[in-house]
Design a protein around this motif. Structure first.
Motif, PDB file in Angstrom:
ATOM      1  N   ALA A 434       0.839  -1.195   0.000  1.00 22.40           N
ATOM      2  CA  ALA A 434       0.000   0.000   0.000  1.00 22.40           C
ATOM      3  C   ALA A 434       0.879   1.253   0.000  1.00 22.40           C
ATOM      4  CB  ALA A 434      -0.905  -0.013   1.231  1.00 22.40           C
ATOM      5  N   GLY A 435       0.393   2.315  -0.631  1.00 23.70           N
ATOM      6  CA  GLY A 435       1.156   3.568  -0.676  1.00 23.70           C
ATOM      7  C   GLY A 435       2.481   3.397  -1.385  1.00 23.70           C
ATOM      8  N   PHE A 436       2.456   2.623  -2.482  1.00 25.66           N
ATOM      9  CA  PHE A 436       3.701   2.236  -3.153  1.00 25.66           C
ATOM     10  C   PHE A 436       3.597   2.547  -4.647  1.00 25.66           C
ATOM     11  CE2 PHE A 436       6.486  -1.235  -4.927  1.00 25.66           C
ATOM     12  CZ  PHE A 436       7.672  -0.853  -4.312  1.00 25.66           C
ATOM     13  N   PRO A 452       9.550  -2.681 -16.210  1.00 24.04           N
ATOM     14  CA  PRO A 452       8.357  -2.860 -17.045  1.00 24.04           C
ATOM     15  C   PRO A 452       7.442  -3.985 -16.544  1.00 24.04           C
ATOM     16  CG  PRO A 452      10.329  -3.667 -18.179  1.00 24.04           C
ATOM     17  CD  PRO A 452      10.792  -3.014 -16.910  1.00 24.04           C
ATOM     18  N   VAL A 453       6.138  -3.810 -16.709  1.00 24.56           N
ATOM     19  CA  VAL A 453       5.150  -4.835 -16.321  1.00 24.56           C
ATOM     20  C   VAL A 453       4.267  -5.145 -17.530  1.00 24.56           C
ATOM     21  CG1 VAL A 453       3.207  -5.410 -14.796  1.00 24.56           C
ATOM     22  CG2 VAL A 453       5.132  -4.063 -13.905  1.00 24.56           C
ATOM     23  N   ALA A 494       8.158  -7.532  -6.525  1.00 28.80           N
ATOM     24  CA  ALA A 494       8.492  -6.291  -5.823  1.00 28.80           C
ATOM     25  C   ALA A 494       7.275  -5.530  -5.285  1.00 28.80           C
ATOM     26  CB  ALA A 494       9.308  -5.381  -6.745  1.00 28.80           C
ATOM     27  N   ILE A 495       6.101  -5.819  -5.819  1.00 27.12           N
ATOM     28  CA  ILE A 495       4.906  -5.094  -5.334  1.00 27.12           C
ATOM     29  C   ILE A 495       4.149  -5.884  -4.267  1.00 27.12           C
ATOM     30  CG2 ILE A 495       4.633  -3.872  -7.546  1.00 27.12           C
ATOM     31  CD1 ILE A 495       2.115  -5.636  -8.020  1.00 27.12           C
ATOM     32  N   LEU A 496       4.633  -7.091  -3.966  1.00 29.21           N
ATOM     33  CA  LEU A 496       3.914  -7.948  -3.010  1.00 29.21           C
ATOM     34  C   LEU A 496       4.363  -7.671  -1.571  1.00 29.21           C
ATOM     35  CD1 LEU A 496       4.109 -11.343  -4.965  1.00 29.21           C
ATOM     36  CD2 LEU A 496       2.354  -9.572  -5.114  1.00 29.21           C
ATOM     37  N   THR A 497       3.427  -7.846  -0.639  1.00 28.67           N
ATOM     38  CA  THR A 497       3.787  -7.626   0.784  1.00 28.67           C
ATOM     39  C   THR A 497       4.567  -8.828   1.300  1.00 28.67           C
ATOM     40  OG1 THR A 497       1.611  -8.536   1.350  1.00 28.67           O
ATOM     41  CG2 THR A 497       1.854  -6.146   1.368  1.00 28.67           C
TER      42      THR A 497
END
Length: 497
Positions: A434-436, A452-453, A494-497
């Motif tokens: 969150a907030g990322f 890139p995604v 990288a976006i996972l908690t």
């Protein structure tokens, strides 16, 4: 000879020429299966295509898929912004463009990349800086456009991906690619894959429900195949809920026909279908039976879930005044919350109208007003009910928009063409930071310079959050194993908690 009376306790049999013929074919099938060489069975298997003979039970196969990753999300709500919202007017702040109004896009930036037929013949590609101010919000001082004041207030809940990209430059293949993992129609949609892989948590509602905003500009068509089941059994297709007096088409009983009649008719129909299934072994027969039964249960569950009259005024206030008008984007957000509370696995909202080739400021202003307050209200509502912890919310379109203006350019009026090379999406809730902010584009929001995604990466990540390994969730069709991510896709760790 006494007339034969049909008793309910004896099996229901039909003696018609068709059924006699069916039984004759069944005998031939058994003969082929029992032939010593077994070659008959092989030939028959070829004829029957996907009707696998003696296939391993599906449950076992799916258990193997599910055990690899512990799920963070039990449910998904996908807010699809059809038409391609401009990243330059929403989340991708490029202040250095302000003094470049009307200058041509440098070749070093374009790098000879493909343009659409709409701007390919422009002698110059004139840069159009965004007309809107950006401000920093939340604890991480995230830049958000003044067009999204309510979203700006919940920015600390969002994981913003600025480096999404796709391979498709035109609407139909691009939206089909996002929804099914392939640019050509015919593959199962993302919601169908999820309901096939994970099943339903609620026996009285479909696992995959679709809501289309009635208050959106219909600039680009939406096709039901975008939430279709493709080659998966038909019980996994998305079911569209509408705002009229029949929320689900053909669900209500005909005039003068009550629930008892309906139940009796279904009982007989089930017997007929069982007979057909025993004869042919076609999985679609079972799918059809499951759908009839579900439709019968939905006659009670749908009116109840569609009824928002019991919601307190402050809820309507949270989602905005349009949330009282059934079928609007705001009302659909509120309905989505009710469906998630009932453990519907996958809810997809479509909001059209983001295709701004001309008069972009006017169009963006209107679009953002339609979705901003309700989207933020939806996040707040999910959070305070404890639903955000195990629900994944996704927001985004099929591609972004170009930094240059398509056609005429004025300081306060411009249009933007399709841009697949980079655009912004966001995710919120279960399992994402969150907030990322993740990923970065160049000064022109034209190319990706960091992280890139790809569309398949996004799809792989969504499945991963639901506890499914995207490489394992496959379906054999016409001799090949297919999956949502085709032969690509990496989970964006990288976006996972």
């Amino acid at each position: 000879m006494k007339p034969h009376h049909h008793h309910h306790d004896e099996p229901f049999r039909l003696q018609t020429p068709e059924f006699t013929d069916l039984n004759r074919k069944l005998d031939r099938r058994n003969f082929l299966l029992r032939t010593a060489s077994g070659l008959g069975a092989v030939a028959l298997g070829g004829l029957l295509g996907n009707w696998t003979l003696g296939a391993a039970p599906r449950e076992k196969e799916l258990e193997a898929i599910r055990q690899r990753v512990a799920p963070k999300a039990k449910r998904v709500v996908y807010l699809f912004m059809a038409g391609g919202p401009s990243q330059l007017e929403t989340f991708d702040y490029k202040p250095q463009l302000q003094n470049m109004l009307g200058k041509g896009l440098p070749d070093s930036v374009r790098k000879g990349q493909r343009l659409t037929g709409m701007s390919a013949n422009q002698a110059i590609l004139p840069i159009a800086p965004s007309l809107y101010k950006f401000g920093q919000h939340g604890k991480n001082q995230t830049w958000v456009s003044e067009l999204l004041p309510y979203t700006a207030k919940v920015v600390d809940e969002l994981c913003i991906i600025k480096s999404a990209f796709t391979e498709q430059i035109n609407h139909d293949p691009a939206i089909t690619f996002f929804q099914t993992g392939h640019q050509l129609p015919g593959r199962p949609s993302i919601g169908s894959w999820v309901s096939y892989g994970l099943g339903s948590e609620n026996q009285n509602l479909p696992a995959f429900i679709v809501l289309v905003s009635k208050d959106a500009a219909k600039d680009q068509p939406l096709y039901a195949r975008l939430w279709g089941n493709g080659f998966l059994p038909s019980e996994y297709q998305g079911v569209q809920f509408r705002s009229g007096k029949d929320p689900v088409l053909f669900l209500n009983n005909p005039e003068g026909y009550d629930g008892t009649d309906r139940q009796e008719m279904l009982d007989y129909l089930t017997q007929l279908n069982k007979l057909q299934n025993e004869s042919w072994g076609d999985p679609e027969v079972n799918a059809r039976m499951a759908q009839y039964e579900m439709a019968f249960r939905m006659q009670t569950s749908v009116p109840e879930v569609m009824d928002t009259t019991h919601e307190p005024d402050e809820v309507f206030e949270l989602y905005g005044p349009e949330s009282r008008d059934k079928g609007t984007y705001a009302a659909n957000c509120l309905l989505a919350r009710k469906l998630l509370e009932k453990d519907v696995r996958f809810v997809q909202l479509y909001h059209q109208g983001w295709d701004h080739h001309g008069s972009l400021p006017k169009g963006m202003d209107k679009q953002c007003k339609q979705i901003d307050r309700a989207t933020a209200g939806f996040i707040i509502d999910l959070k305070r009910r404890g639903l955000l912890d195990d629900t994944l919310v996704v927001w985004g379109g099929e591609f972004g928009r170009t930094v240059y203006s398509q056609g005429k350019l004025a300081a306060n009026d411009y249009g933007r063409d399709h841009h697949p090379r980079c655009f912004t999406m966001w995710m919120a809730g279960a399992g994402v930071k969150a907030g990322f902010s993740y990923g970065q584009t160049d000064d022109f929001s034209y190319n990706i310079v960091k992280d890139p995604v790809h569309v398949h990466d996004f799809q792989a990540t969504l499945l991963h959050l639901m506890g499914v390994d995207h490489e394992q969730l496959t379906y054999k069709y016409q001799g090949r194993r297919f999956r949502l991510t085709d032969v690509e896709g990496k989970v964006v760790k990288a976006i996972l908690t």
